[in-house]
Motif scaffolding. Structure first.
Motif: not given
Length: 361
Positions: A30-38, A40-42, A50-63
């Protein structure tokens, strides 16, 4: 016989270890679902657009809180999934219940040069909130006029700031073979042989450095001439004779903007009028457009739209090919890289330590 006037209240039974584990899992979901919706989401970067700004294999947090989170459109979904159950092709959702979608207040709006995650607009087999997530850079805002001249993006006739790590395809003319270590030295991961030399995807700065190498005769960007039409380019190659390097001008619709439905505007905007404006009974021909049987002379758009491009300009499927991104498809702003793994390396060599916790610009 003894009688007890009062009895001490017994404490509640202690939960079993299994019940405590179950409760903890439910709370975490429940907590992860709320955080993911409201908040941050990975996400992870699967392609090189998007290379070279972002590379294949980069893991991001999206606000989600920058632009404001969207209310769920498809609530009947397995928590913490997107389209399918993990590791399978089984759908993780049901479209039996579809809700109106709204956006909660955010503390900023999409700005030019923001790196944005959005739902891929042409993917009509899924509800909007479950379309595949794409990540690109926003180059054009609602109401802007976008054009590309000789590789340079122009907004309202003025060149915009280019991404620091923007890439193009280059042709390297040489009469001898180039060792792969040369490309590795210049951090060029996408290259190959062609007749008379090599092609390489890299930045203009590194292309300039390659020109100084004695065994390379010339280095030229692989761009289309302005008179060449690309049949794959949006919106309609029969009407607009454009290509990826010479494009536009094209006006990006904004909410409340009204345009006359000329043949040229019908060709440019019919896809969003039909697919993203929630109109019913739309009929389109080359010369006219009708809604509910009434011919539309002027059309007023119901939401904002954006123009997105990848930083790897010659290897990006973006708005030049499939069109505008509707505002209700915007997911969030790419925030920072929390992990980066090089898929070409093994074991601990996979970790790109220099990219961890980097902000995204």
């Amino acid at each position: 016989m003894g009688f007890r006037i009062w009895r001490k209240k017994e404490k509640g039974k202690k939960k079993s270890a299994g019940r405590e584990w179950f409760d903890a899992v439910i709370f975490a979901i429940i907590a992860a679902t709320i955080i993911r919706w409201l908040l941050l989401e990975a996400f992870t970067i699967p392609t090189s657009s998007m290379e070279r700004s972002l590379l294949v294999g980069d893991f991001l947090f999206v606000s989600k809180f920058h632009y404001g989170a969207r209310t769920p459109q498809t609530p009947l979904q397995v928590p913490l999934t997107h389209q399918n159950i993990w590791g399978s092709s089984i759908p993780s959702y049901s479209t039996w219940l579809q809700l109106p979608q709204y956006r909660l207040p955010g503390f900023s709006q999409v700005k030019q040069n923001d790196v944005v995650v959005f739902n891929y607009p042409p993917e009509f087999q899924h509800p909007t909130d479950l379309k595949t997530n794409y990540i690109k850079r926003c180059v054009g805002l609602p109401g802007d006029t976008v054009a590309i001249r000789d590789l340079q993006v122009l907004i309202n006739g003025e060149p915009i700031d280019n991404p620091a790590m923007m890439q193009f395809d280059y042709i390297l003319q040489t009469e001898q073979s180039i060792n792969a270590r040369v490309f590795e030295k210049y951090d060029i991961s996408e290259f190959g042989t062609i007749q008379g030399g090599y092609y390489a995807r890299t930045t203009p700065e590194i292309a300039g450095q390659l020109k100084t190498l004695g065994f390379i005769k010339s280095v030229d960007v692989a761009q289309f001439p302005p008179e060449q039409t690309d049949a794959n380019v949006f919106p309609d190659a029969q009407v607009y004779k454009w290509n990826r390097d010479f494009y536009g001008p094209l006006t990006i619709p904004s909410k409340g903007m009204t345009l006359p439905m000329t043949a040229e505007n019908i060709a440019a905007y019919q896809s969003i009028i039909v697919n993203f404006e929630k109109n019913e009974n739309v009929s389109v021909s080359e010369e006219s457009i009708s809604i509910d049987g009434v011919k539309v002379e002027n059309y007023t758009f119901k939401q904002d739209y954006f123009f997105m491009m990848g930083d790897n300009r010659h290897n990006s499927l973006d708005s030049r090919y499939w069109g505008f991104v509707p505002e209700d498809h915007i997911v969030g702003k790419a925030f920072f890289i929390w992990l980066s793994l090089d898929p070409a390396k093994s074991y601990f060599q996979k970790v790109r330590f220099d990219r961890i916790l980097n902000g995204i610009h």
